[in-house]
Design a protein around this motif. Sequence first.
Motif, PDB file in Angstrom:
ATOM      1  N   ILE A  30       1.824   4.753   1.858  1.00 34.85           N
ATOM      2  CA  ILE A  30       2.971   4.353   2.685  1.00 34.85           C
ATOM      3  C   ILE A  30       2.899   5.035   4.049  1.00 34.85           C
ATOM      4  CG2 ILE A  30       5.486   4.554   2.911  1.00 34.85           C
ATOM      5  CD1 ILE A  30       5.581   4.146  -0.179  1.00 34.85           C
ATOM      6  N   ARG A  31       2.578   6.319   4.050  1.00 34.15           N
ATOM      7  CA  ARG A  31       2.451   7.059   5.315  1.00 34.15           C
ATOM      8  C   ARG A  31       1.339   6.469   6.183  1.00 34.15           C
ATOM      9  NH1 ARG A  31       2.208  13.316   4.999  1.00 34.15           N
ATOM     10  NH2 ARG A  31       4.433  13.091   5.283  1.00 34.15           N
ATOM     11  N   LEU A  32       0.203   6.131   5.574  1.00 36.05           N
ATOM     12  CA  LEU A  32      -0.912   5.542   6.309  1.00 36.05           C
ATOM     13  C   LEU A  32      -0.525   4.208   6.932  1.00 36.05           C
ATOM     14  CD1 LEU A  32      -3.972   5.380   7.054  1.00 36.05           C
ATOM     15  CD2 LEU A  32      -4.256   4.151   4.895  1.00 36.05           C
ATOM     16  N   VAL A  33       0.119   3.349   6.150  1.00 37.10           N
ATOM     17  CA  VAL A  33       0.483   2.014   6.632  1.00 37.10           C
ATOM     18  C   VAL A  33       1.512   2.109   7.762  1.00 37.10           C
ATOM     19  CG1 VAL A  33       1.596  -0.169   6.003  1.00 37.10           C
ATOM     20  CG2 VAL A  33      -0.134   0.839   4.500  1.00 37.10           C
ATOM     21  N   VAL A  34       2.543   2.909   7.573  1.00 38.72           N
ATOM     22  CA  VAL A  34       3.582   3.036   8.598  1.00 38.72           C
ATOM     23  C   VAL A  34       2.997   3.616   9.883  1.00 38.72           C
ATOM     24  CG1 VAL A  34       5.735   4.214   9.200  1.00 38.72           C
ATOM     25  CG2 VAL A  34       5.491   3.128   6.975  1.00 38.72           C
ATOM     26  N   ALA A  35       2.198   4.666   9.762  1.00 39.92           N
ATOM     27  CA  ALA A  35       1.593   5.283  10.944  1.00 39.92           C
ATOM     28  C   ALA A  35       0.654   4.313  11.656  1.00 39.92           C
ATOM     29  CB  ALA A  35       0.838   6.553  10.552  1.00 39.92           C
ATOM     30  N   THR A  36      -0.138   3.575  10.898  1.00 39.44           N
ATOM     31  CA  THR A  36      -1.068   2.612  11.487  1.00 39.44           C
ATOM     32  C   THR A  36      -0.317   1.517  12.230  1.00 39.44           C
ATOM     33  OG1 THR A  36      -2.685   3.025   9.740  1.00 39.44           O
ATOM     34  CG2 THR A  36      -2.917   0.972  10.972  1.00 39.44           C
ATOM     35  N   PHE A  40      -0.815   1.738  16.250  1.00 40.47           N
ATOM     36  CA  PHE A  40      -1.709   0.691  16.750  1.00 40.47           C
ATOM     37  C   PHE A  40      -1.009  -0.637  16.979  1.00 40.47           C
ATOM     38  CE2 PHE A  40      -4.464   3.659  14.415  1.00 40.47           C
ATOM     39  CZ  PHE A  40      -5.233   4.089  15.481  1.00 40.47           C
ATOM     40  N   GLY A  41      -0.063  -0.974  16.127  1.00 42.48           N
ATOM     41  CA  GLY A  41       0.627  -2.256  16.273  1.00 42.48           C
ATOM     42  C   GLY A  41       1.687  -2.248  17.346  1.00 42.48           C
ATOM     43  N   PHE A  42       2.590  -1.261  17.290  1.00 43.58           N
ATOM     44  CA  PHE A  42       3.706  -1.229  18.232  1.00 43.58           C
ATOM     45  C   PHE A  42       3.358  -0.543  19.553  1.00 43.58           C
ATOM     46  CE2 PHE A  42       6.131  -1.283  14.096  1.00 43.58           C
ATOM     47  CZ  PHE A  42       6.434  -2.632  14.176  1.00 43.58           C
ATOM     48  N   LYS A  43       2.786   0.652  19.481  1.00 39.02           N
ATOM     49  CA  LYS A  43       2.516   1.412  20.703  1.00 39.02           C
ATOM     50  C   LYS A  43       1.327   0.869  21.487  1.00 39.02           C
ATOM     51  CE  LYS A  43       3.342   5.778  21.068  1.00 39.02           C
ATOM     52  NZ  LYS A  43       3.231   7.227  20.919  1.00 39.02           N
ATOM     53  N   ARG A  44       0.281   0.464  20.795  1.00 40.05           N
ATOM     54  CA  ARG A  44      -0.947   0.009  21.465  1.00 40.05           C
ATOM     55  C   ARG A  44      -1.076  -1.498  21.537  1.00 40.05           C
ATOM     56  NH1 ARG A  44      -1.793   4.479  23.953  1.00 40.05           N
ATOM     57  NH2 ARG A  44      -2.427   6.223  22.667  1.00 40.05           N
ATOM     58  N   GLY A  45      -0.249  -2.205  20.827  1.00 35.90           N
ATOM     59  CA  GLY A  45      -0.273  -3.668  20.895  1.00 35.90           C
ATOM     60  C   GLY A  45      -1.465  -4.321  20.221  1.00 35.90           C
ATOM     61  N   VAL A  46      -2.049  -3.646  19.225  1.00 36.01           N
ATOM     62  CA  VAL A  46      -3.165  -4.226  18.488  1.00 36.01           C
ATOM     63  C   VAL A  46      -2.625  -5.403  17.676  1.00 36.01           C
ATOM     64  CG1 VAL A  46      -4.844  -3.787  16.651  1.00 36.01           C
ATOM     65  CG2 VAL A  46      -4.432  -2.055  18.405  1.00 36.01           C
ATOM     66  N   GLY A  47      -3.364  -6.483  17.650  1.00 33.93           N
ATOM     67  CA  GLY A  47      -2.905  -7.689  16.977  1.00 33.93           C
ATOM     68  C   GLY A  47      -2.966  -7.623  15.462  1.00 33.93           C
ATOM     69  N   ALA A  48      -2.291  -8.568  14.849  1.00 33.37           N
ATOM     70  CA  ALA A  48      -2.193  -8.633  13.392  1.00 33.37           C
ATOM     71  C   ALA A  48      -3.556  -8.854  12.745  1.00 33.37           C
ATOM     72  CB  ALA A  48      -1.232  -9.742  12.991  1.00 33.37           C
ATOM     73  N   GLU A  49      -4.431  -9.630  13.375  1.00 35.88           N
ATOM     74  CA  GLU A  49      -5.764  -9.858  12.803  1.00 35.88           C
ATOM     75  C   GLU A  49      -6.541  -8.563  12.697  1.00 35.88           C
ATOM     76  OE1 GLU A  49      -8.399 -12.897  14.182  1.00 35.88           O
ATOM     77  OE2 GLU A  49      -6.758 -14.340  14.310  1.00 35.88           O
ATOM     78  N   THR A  50      -6.483  -7.743  13.745  1.00 37.82           N
ATOM     79  CA  THR A  50      -7.200  -6.470  13.748  1.00 37.82           C
ATOM     80  C   THR A  50      -6.624  -5.514  12.725  1.00 37.82           C
ATOM     81  OG1 THR A  50      -7.714  -6.757  16.089  1.00 37.82           O
ATOM     82  CG2 THR A  50      -7.939  -4.541  15.199  1.00 37.82           C
ATOM     83  N   LEU A  51      -5.303  -5.464  12.625  1.00 39.39           N
ATOM     84  CA  LEU A  51      -4.671  -4.598  11.622  1.00 39.39           C
ATOM     85  C   LEU A  51      -5.031  -5.052  10.209  1.00 39.39           C
ATOM     86  CD1 LEU A  51      -1.190  -4.124  13.278  1.00 39.39           C
ATOM     87  CD2 LEU A  51      -2.961  -2.386  12.992  1.00 39.39           C
ATOM     88  N   SER A  52      -5.038  -6.349   9.975  1.00 42.88           N
ATOM     89  CA  SER A  52      -5.403  -6.883   8.674  1.00 42.88           C
ATOM     90  C   SER A  52      -6.861  -6.541   8.343  1.00 42.88           C
ATOM     91  CB  SER A  52      -5.201  -8.394   8.655  1.00 42.88           C
ATOM     92  OG  SER A  52      -5.571  -8.926   7.412  1.00 42.88           O
ATOM     93  N   GLU A  53      -7.739  -6.661   9.322  1.00 42.35           N
ATOM     94  CA  GLU A  53      -9.146  -6.305   9.123  1.00 42.35           C
ATOM     95  C   GLU A  53      -9.288  -4.824   8.798  1.00 42.35           C
ATOM     96  OE1 GLU A  53     -13.366  -6.037  11.553  1.00 42.35           O
ATOM     97  OE2 GLU A  53     -11.676  -7.080  12.482  1.00 42.35           O
TER      98      GLU A  53
END
Length: 73
Positions: A30-36, A40-53
């Motif tokens: 849970i800590r890993l997923v929330v932090a990631t 990367f998702g909110f602060k850096r704007g990494v897209g959902a495809e990259t996060l899923s990968e």
Amino acid sequence: MHRHLQAIGRRDRYPESSFWETEAGRTWLIRLVVATLFVFGFKRGVGAETLSEFFSRLHLETQVGCSPSACEG
């Protein structure tokens, strides 16, 4: 019962899968997923495809259950 056993089998595909079944493993996951997602998702704007990968490369797709289309929106 049959579907439940199939789900357990799919969940335990990787050697590290049993760790996620422990309380310590779930807490860490849970800590890993929330932090990631936050960094990367909110602060850096990494897209959902990259996060899923990323989650898929860590063999977490069965634990996190996040496809790119499910992560959007």
